[in-house]
Motif scaffolding. Structure first.
Motif, mmCIF file in Angstrom:
data_model
loop_
_atom_site.group_PDB
_atom_site.id
_atom_site.type_symbol
_atom_site.label_atom_id
_atom_site.label_comp_id
_atom_site.label_asym_id
_atom_site.label_seq_id
_atom_site.Cartn_x
_atom_site.Cartn_y
_atom_site.Cartn_z
ATOM 1 N N UNK A 8 26.141 -20.352 -50.297
ATOM 2 C CA UNK A 8 27.073 -19.226 -50.134
ATOM 3 C C UNK A 8 26.991 -18.631 -48.725
ATOM 4 N N UNK A 9 25.779 -18.626 -48.157
ATOM 5 C CA UNK A 9 25.574 -18.010 -46.833
ATOM 6 C C UNK A 9 25.753 -19.020 -45.698
ATOM 7 N N UNK A 10 26.007 -20.270 -46.045
ATOM 8 C CA UNK A 10 26.072 -21.320 -45.019
ATOM 9 C C UNK A 10 27.320 -21.170 -44.148
ATOM 10 N N UNK A 11 27.103 -20.960 -42.868
ATOM 11 C CA UNK A 11 28.226 -20.865 -41.924
ATOM 12 C C UNK A 11 29.016 -19.579 -42.016
ATOM 13 N N UNK A 12 28.491 -18.587 -42.725
ATOM 14 C CA UNK A 12 29.201 -17.299 -42.817
ATOM 15 C C UNK A 12 28.175 -16.191 -43.026
ATOM 16 N N UNK B 234 32.433 -28.781 -61.555
ATOM 17 C CA UNK B 234 30.992 -29.079 -61.479
ATOM 18 C C UNK B 234 30.548 -29.410 -60.057
ATOM 19 N N UNK B 235 31.347 -30.250 -59.385
ATOM 20 C CA UNK B 235 30.914 -30.780 -58.086
ATOM 21 C C UNK B 235 31.481 -29.991 -56.907
ATOM 22 N N UNK B 236 32.144 -28.861 -57.186
ATOM 23 C CA UNK B 236 32.718 -28.082 -56.072
ATOM 24 C C UNK B 236 31.630 -27.676 -55.081
ATOM 25 N N UNK B 237 31.927 -27.891 -53.821
ATOM 26 C CA UNK B 237 30.989 -27.462 -52.769
ATOM 27 C C UNK B 237 31.832 -27.063 -51.579
ATOM 28 N N UNK B 238 32.252 -25.804 -51.605
ATOM 29 C CA UNK B 238 33.130 -25.324 -50.546
ATOM 30 C C UNK B 238 34.579 -25.697 -50.786
ATOM 31 N N UNK C 223 15.296 -23.690 -47.947
ATOM 32 C CA UNK C 223 16.672 -24.039 -48.346
ATOM 33 C C UNK C 223 17.630 -23.862 -47.179
ATOM 34 N N UNK C 224 17.457 -22.754 -46.437
ATOM 35 C CA UNK C 224 18.361 -22.496 -45.306
ATOM 36 C C UNK C 224 18.202 -23.542 -44.208
ATOM 37 N N UNK C 225 16.998 -24.082 -44.096
ATOM 38 C CA UNK C 225 16.782 -25.112 -43.070
ATOM 39 C C UNK C 225 17.327 -26.475 -43.525
ATOM 40 N N UNK C 226 17.574 -26.628 -44.829
ATOM 41 C CA UNK C 226 18.028 -27.923 -45.342
ATOM 42 C C UNK C 226 19.530 -27.970 -45.637
ATOM 43 N N UNK C 227 20.154 -26.792 -45.819
ATOM 44 C CA UNK C 227 21.537 -26.767 -46.306
ATOM 45 C C UNK C 227 22.513 -27.340 -45.272
ATOM 46 N N UNK C 228 23.548 -27.997 -45.763
ATOM 47 C CA UNK C 228 24.615 -28.470 -44.876
ATOM 48 C C UNK C 228 24.433 -29.875 -44.403
#
Ligand SMILES: NC(=O)c1ccc[n+]([C@@H]2O[C@H](COP(=O)([O-])OP(=O)(O)OC[C@H]3O[C@@H](n4cnc5c(N)ncnc54)[C@H](OP(=O)(O)O)[C@@H]3O)[C@@H](O)[C@H]2O)c1
Length: 286
Positions: A109-113, A231-235, A281-286
């Motif tokens: 949710x916080x990725x890139x925003x 189920x698979x929605x990601x952005x 998690x923040x270092x791995x996301x994206x």
């Protein structure tokens, strides 16, 4: 030297999920114990800390799981009270997947925003995942409320969050879909963390919302926790909102859990709880 993981579960039967991920994360052997409590864990911890020399202790680690976060927290405190000087091993706390699931969801949710100043509602946020997610959303600067069916239960969950994280979260009693729809009015973020297979929000309630920007659902057992979130929605963009589904962030949850297990064996004094797991998690996301 074999990497030994001791899985202490507050439930009578230790979770198979945590056992499998323990091996996939790099443990050579897992001792899985059910019915572990703050009162009976002492001898188990002694066995973990007194058996290997200082350089080798990093090859022994403890995982704390179980369905009840409060009992798990008491168990974690009891484990850490047994440690002294160099007689300690690394510990991961993830009751019911609470930390890894919440960390993965909020990291996406916080990725890139920025979530600073956003209003977030965690639907059915009284459970292990919801409480941790609420605290993590607040750590990103969001103003957070959680819902549950009974006011006293929601208030108790908010108090538990405040005690553990020092964070104020607003309780909202919302027993029906209509009340949950009212709860998300004016909110920018809705995250559903209800029990498996329980639908908390109907599709039109988020699709027609003028304020919602991010809509996420943790429930991976049909029917969806938020109707219309895949189920698979990601952005995924839909009706002007950005959607995240349980498998969409579940991939990060699993790789995060494995990465945490691997880290346990790098040193003998690591604690992996909500804050540390979220940072990873923040270092791995994206
Ligand atoms: N996507 C992933 O990778 C992943 C990983 C782990 C877990 N999960 C999922 O994450 C979700 C949350 O897990 P959890 O362990 O925190 O859940 P939980 O403790 O089983 O349930 C969360 C909350 O759901 C509410 N609830 C229960 N029955 C309900 C009903 N009939 N109607 C409305 N609300 C109800 C309860 O709140 P009140 O009693 O206060 O109303 C409860 O505190 C679950 O769906 C779980 O399967 C997903």
């Amino acid at each position: 030297m074999k990497k030994l993981l001791y899985q202490f579960d507050t439930d009578p039967l230790p979770a198979v999920f945590d056992n499998v991920v323990g091996y996939d994360g790099g443990a050579d052997h897992i001792g899985a114990y059910g019915g572990v409590t703050a009162a009976n864990v002492g001898g188990l911890v002694e066995g973990a800390i007194f058996t290997r020399g200082p350089k080798d202790k990093k090859n022994t680690a403890i995982f704390i799981g179980g369905g009840n976060v409060a009992q798990g927290q008491a168990l974690l405190d009891a484990v850490r009270r047994k440690f002294f000087a160099k007689f300690r091993v690394s510990v991961m706390f993830d009751c019911n997947g609470s930390n890894t699931t919440a960390a993965a969801a909020v990291a996406w949710l916080a990725h890139g925003r920025s979530l600073q100043g956003k209003r977030a509602v965690v639907l059915a946020g009284t459970g292990p995942v919801g409480q941790r997610a609420a605290a993590l959303l607040a750590s990103e600067g969001a103003a957070v409320a959680i819902t549950g069916r009974k006011l006293e239960v929601v208030q108790a969950a908010c108090q538990a969050i405040k005690t553990r994280f020092g964070t104020e979260v607003r309780p909202i009693a919302a027993a029906t879909a209509a009340e949950r729809g009212s709860a998300v009015e004016g909110a920018h973020i809705a995250l559903a963390t209800g029990a498996s297979g329980i639908t908390l929000l109907e599709a039109r309630q988020w699709q027609e919302s003028p304020s919602l920007e991010l809509v996420a659902d943790a429930n991976a057992s049909p029917p969806a926790g938020i109707e219309g979130v895949g189920m698979a929605d990601r952005g995924t963009e839909s009706h002007g909102k950005i959607l995240y589904g349980p498998l969409g962030f579940g991939a990060l949850k699993l790789s995060l859990h494995r990465a945490c297990i691997a880290k346990l064996f790098e040193q003998n004094d690591l604690l992996l709880d909500a804050e540390e797991i979220y940072a990873l998690a923040k270092s791995m996301v994206g």
